[in-house]
Scaffold this motif. Structure first.
Motif, PDB file in Angstrom:
ATOM      1  N   ILE A  77       0.844  -1.202   0.000  1.00  0.00           N
ATOM      2  CA  ILE A  77       0.000   0.000   0.000  1.00  0.00           C
ATOM      3  C   ILE A  77       0.877   1.248   0.000  1.00  0.00           C
ATOM      4  O   ILE A  77       0.606   2.206  -0.735  1.00  0.00           O
ATOM      5  CB  ILE A  77      -0.962  -0.008   1.203  1.00  0.00           C
ATOM      6  N   ASP A  78       1.945   1.231   0.798  1.00  0.00           N
ATOM      7  CA  ASP A  78       2.859   2.369   0.849  1.00  0.00           C
ATOM      8  C   ASP A  78       3.495   2.621  -0.519  1.00  0.00           C
ATOM      9  O   ASP A  78       3.603   3.767  -0.964  1.00  0.00           O
ATOM     10  CB  ASP A  78       3.946   2.118   1.901  1.00  0.00           C
ATOM     11  N   ALA A  79       3.875   1.544  -1.199  1.00  0.00           N
ATOM     12  CA  ALA A  79       4.461   1.680  -2.539  1.00  0.00           C
ATOM     13  C   ALA A  79       3.429   2.240  -3.516  1.00  0.00           C
ATOM     14  O   ALA A  79       3.758   3.103  -4.349  1.00  0.00           O
ATOM     15  CB  ALA A  79       4.985   0.336  -3.032  1.00  0.00           C
ATOM     16  N   ASP A 114       3.669   5.746  -5.539  1.00  0.00           N
ATOM     17  CA  ASP A 114       3.490   5.859  -6.988  1.00  0.00           C
ATOM     18  C   ASP A 114       2.432   6.908  -7.342  1.00  0.00           C
ATOM     19  O   ASP A 114       2.619   7.706  -8.266  1.00  0.00           O
ATOM     20  CB  ASP A 114       3.096   4.507  -7.597  1.00  0.00           C
ATOM     21  N   LEU A 115       1.328   6.906  -6.587  1.00  0.00           N
ATOM     22  CA  LEU A 115       0.270   7.888  -6.839  1.00  0.00           C
ATOM     23  C   LEU A 115       0.764   9.310  -6.580  1.00  0.00           C
ATOM     24  O   LEU A 115       0.454  10.231  -7.344  1.00  0.00           O
ATOM     25  CB  LEU A 115      -0.955   7.591  -5.971  1.00  0.00           C
ATOM     26  N   SER A 162       2.290  14.482  -8.585  1.00  0.00           N
ATOM     27  CA  SER A 162       3.323  15.517  -8.661  1.00  0.00           C
ATOM     28  C   SER A 162       3.649  15.824 -10.122  1.00  0.00           C
ATOM     29  O   SER A 162       3.815  16.988 -10.508  1.00  0.00           O
ATOM     30  CB  SER A 162       4.574  15.049  -7.922  1.00  0.00           C
ATOM     31  N   TRP A 163       3.723  14.789 -10.938  1.00  0.00           N
ATOM     32  CA  TRP A 163       4.009  14.974 -12.362  1.00  0.00           C
ATOM     33  C   TRP A 163       2.884  15.750 -13.053  1.00  0.00           C
ATOM     34  O   TRP A 163       3.142  16.671 -13.836  1.00  0.00           O
ATOM     35  CB  TRP A 163       4.234  13.626 -13.037  1.00  0.00           C
ATOM     36  N   VAL A 164       1.628  15.402 -12.731  1.00  0.00           N
ATOM     37  CA  VAL A 164       0.485  16.103 -13.327  1.00  0.00           C
ATOM     38  C   VAL A 164       0.500  17.572 -12.907  1.00  0.00           C
ATOM     39  O   VAL A 164       0.308  18.471 -13.732  1.00  0.00           O
ATOM     40  CB  VAL A 164      -0.844  15.416 -12.926  1.00  0.00           C
ATOM     41  N   LEU A 165       0.755  17.824 -11.624  1.00  0.00           N
ATOM     42  CA  LEU A 165       0.813  19.207 -11.146  1.00  0.00           C
ATOM     43  C   LEU A 165       1.952  19.966 -11.832  1.00  0.00           C
ATOM     44  O   LEU A 165       1.787  21.125 -12.235  1.00  0.00           O
ATOM     45  CB  LEU A 165       0.987  19.246  -9.628  1.00  0.00           C
ATOM     46  N   TYR A 166       3.075  19.315 -11.975  1.00  0.00           N
ATOM     47  CA  TYR A 166       4.208  19.929 -12.674  1.00  0.00           C
ATOM     48  C   TYR A 166       3.814  20.317 -14.099  1.00  0.00           C
ATOM     49  O   TYR A 166       4.100  21.433 -14.556  1.00  0.00           O
ATOM     50  CB  TYR A 166       5.399  18.962 -12.678  1.00  0.00           C
TER      51      TYR A 166
END
Length: 104
Positions: A64-66, A70-71, A76-80
Motif C-alpha cells: 500500500i505504501d508503494a 506511486d500515486l 506531482s508529475w500532473v501538477l508539474y
C-alpha cells in the motif's frame, strides 16, 4: 459402531532436566507436566499464527505504501505539467513551487 477418538495424540520425549523445569512451572500454575507442556505447545502455535498474520499485514502495508508513493509521484508529475503548461512558470520554478508547497 467403533468409537472414534475426538482428537489426535501427539507425544515426544524430552530430557529429564527440561522435564523437571516444566514440571515445576506447571505445578506453580496448578497444572500437570502434560497439561503445562500441552498449553505451551498450543500457545506457541497461536503465537506463530499471530506472527504470520502480522508479517502478512506488514507486507500488505508495504504494498500500500508503494502504491501511495506511486500515486504521489503521478500527482506531482500532473501538477508539474499543469504549472509549466498552464501558467507562466518555467520548469525550475514549477519544481521549486511543488517542493515548497507540497510536503512528502
Amino acid at each position: 459402531m467403533k468409537k472414534q477418538p475426538s482428537s489426535t495424540t501427539i507425544s515426544f520425549r524430552i530430557d529429564s532436566t527440561l522435564a523437571n523445569e516444566l514440571k515445576k512451572k506447571g505445578l506453580s500454575q496448578r497444572q500437570s507436566l502434560h497439561e503445562y507442556a500441552r498449553n505451551l505447545f498450543l500457545d506457541a502455535l497461536a503465537e506463530r499464527d499471530l506472527r504470520d498474520q502480522v508479517i502478512d499485514l506488514q507486507s500488505d502495508m508495504q504494498d500500500i505504501d508503494a502504491a501511495i508513493s506511486d500515486l504521489r509521484h503521478d500527482l506531482s508529475w500532473v501538477l508539474y505539467k499543469f504549472l509549466t503548461e498552464l501558467t507562466d512558470l518555467d520548469p525550475e520554478e514549477a519544481q521549486s513551487w511543488i517542493a515548497t508547497n507540497l510536503r512528502s
